[in-house]
Design a protein around this motif. Structure first.
Motif, PDB file in Angstrom:
ATOM      1  N   SER A 276       0.810  -1.228   0.000  1.00 16.28           N
ATOM      2  CA  SER A 276       0.000   0.000   0.000  1.00 16.28           C
ATOM      3  C   SER A 276       0.838   1.269   0.000  1.00 16.28           C
ATOM      4  O   SER A 276       0.487   2.252  -0.665  1.00 16.28           O
ATOM      5  N   GLY A 279       5.160   0.261  -2.426  1.00 16.74           N
ATOM      6  CA  GLY A 279       5.013  -0.080  -3.836  1.00 16.74           C
ATOM      7  C   GLY A 279       6.279  -0.592  -4.483  1.00 16.74           C
ATOM      8  O   GLY A 279       6.923  -1.516  -4.001  1.00 16.74           O
ATOM      9  N   ALA A 304       1.865  -4.442  -6.876  1.00 13.99           N
ATOM     10  CA  ALA A 304       2.133  -3.008  -6.674  1.00 13.99           C
ATOM     11  C   ALA A 304       3.478  -2.588  -7.261  1.00 13.99           C
ATOM     12  O   ALA A 304       3.870  -1.424  -7.141  1.00 13.99           O
TER      13      ALA A 304
END
Length: 350
Positions: A276, A279, A304
């Motif tokens: 989150s 990344g 991500a």
């Protein structure tokens, strides 16, 4: 019908021998073939009964658990689960036992609150089952295992300032795997955040032991520390560990929220925060361990933009967590334990 796992219980307390034997006997795939009060008796029972797995008390009369374990792993290697008291001395001895070849450990059951006896029995049975299928490591020699001399690892130019952060998770077999990983890491490494499934009485001792052996600084996280290069943060056994943004970078955040995948700390919680907030600047590493904690979080890290690495089956004590991550596509590259640190560091400046 599959053959049952044959377990020998070794403990100097008659009460503890009885309690552990009763718990193990509730598993339909296990049988307790004997219970020994000391090491000499255990030695004779191993010869006579040929058990598959041993549960071994850390502190015993006549010959302590460490000395017996060292002899056992040299002369008749077999899967051993240590049963340890929740004390600082007990945790130090248990970590040494893992270095000498024990597969896993569990604290002694307590009646002063905490978890139920049913939950304790479930964990004990899971650990014995995993030990039966575990890959026996070549144990460290006692003198080498207990060395406290920090190694000199050549610095890697610019690694600490690359902006990358390494997130690592492990479980069964992980104390030694993490040590081996960190022995290949220089003092100027990127920040490393680690979740190892371990009770809270053991994580401080684990961090101190790693700090004495490895080039980077290793600490047990207390919460709100600034995430800095050259530092390894071990999640405390009582809390989930996450990374959080601050006005001048990142910091450690601890949370006493409910267990995830039956664990607190959970690898998934750490990896989810990396996905989150960090990344593509994150690197995820999943090492040996029972179960599937960390697999979904590592997948989210890869989605991500993070680089992700897993330990291969041949070098795992238990190829559980890395296997689950690999099967769902979370692991970008898979390597033996003795190669992972080098591969991860090579990805850090990218």
């Amino acid at each position: 019908m599959p053959q049952k796992i044959r377990v020998l219980v070794v403990d100097d307390s008659a009460l503890m021998r009885g309690l552990l034997s009763q718990m193990i006997a509730t598993a339909p795939d296990m049988e307790v073939v004997g219970a020994a009060p000391d090491a000499p008796t255990a030695r004779e029972m191993i010869k006579a009964l040929n058990p598959d797995v041993l549960t071994l008390d850390v502190q015993m009369p006549k010959m302590d658990g460490l000395e017996f374990l060292e002899r056992l792993m040299r002369l008749r290697p077999m899967p051993v689960v240590m049963v340890s008291s929740f004390t600082e001395a007990g945790s130090e001895t248990t970590l040494k036992a893992l270095e000498l070849g024990a597969i896993d450990f569990i604290g002694k059951p307590r009646s002063d609150g905490g978890r139920s006896m049913e939950n304790y029995a479930e964990e004990l049975i899971d650990k014995i089952r995993a030990a039966k299928g575990a890959r026996l490591r070549r144990p460290a020699a006692a003198s080498a295992a207990m060395s406290t001399v920090k190694p000199a690892v050549a610095p890697k130019a610019g690694l600490g300032n690359s902006g990358k952060i390494i997130f690592l998770g492990a479980s069964t077999g992980g104390t030694e795997a993490i040590k081996d990983f960190l022995l290949g890491v220089p003092a100027d490494c990127p920040p490393i955040l680690i979740v190892q499934h371990m009770p809270e009485a053991f994580t401080a001792s684990f961090a101190r032991r790693l700090d004495s052996l490895c080039a980077p600084r290793v600490i047990e996280a207390q919460g709100n520390e600034k995430v800095e290069p050259g530092t390894v943060y071990i999640a405390p056994g009582h809390s989930h560990m996450q990374i959080k943004r601050t006005t001048n970078g990142y910091a450690i955040e601890l949370a006493s929220t409910p267990p995830v995948n039956r664990h607190r700390p959970s690898v998934d919680v750490l990896f989810d925060s990396a996905a989150s907030l960090v990344g593509r600047k994150a690197i995820g590493v999943i090492l040996t361990g029972m179960g599937k904690d960390g697999a979904q979080g590592l997948l989210r890290m890869r989605q991500a933009g993070a680089r992700t690495f897993g330990q291969d089956e041949g070098s795992c004590v238990v190829y559980g967590m890395p296997r689950e991550a690999y099967l769902i596509g979370a692991v970008e590259e898979q390597y033996p334990l003795d190669e992972i640190a080098r591969r991860v560091l090579a990805a850090a400046p990218a």
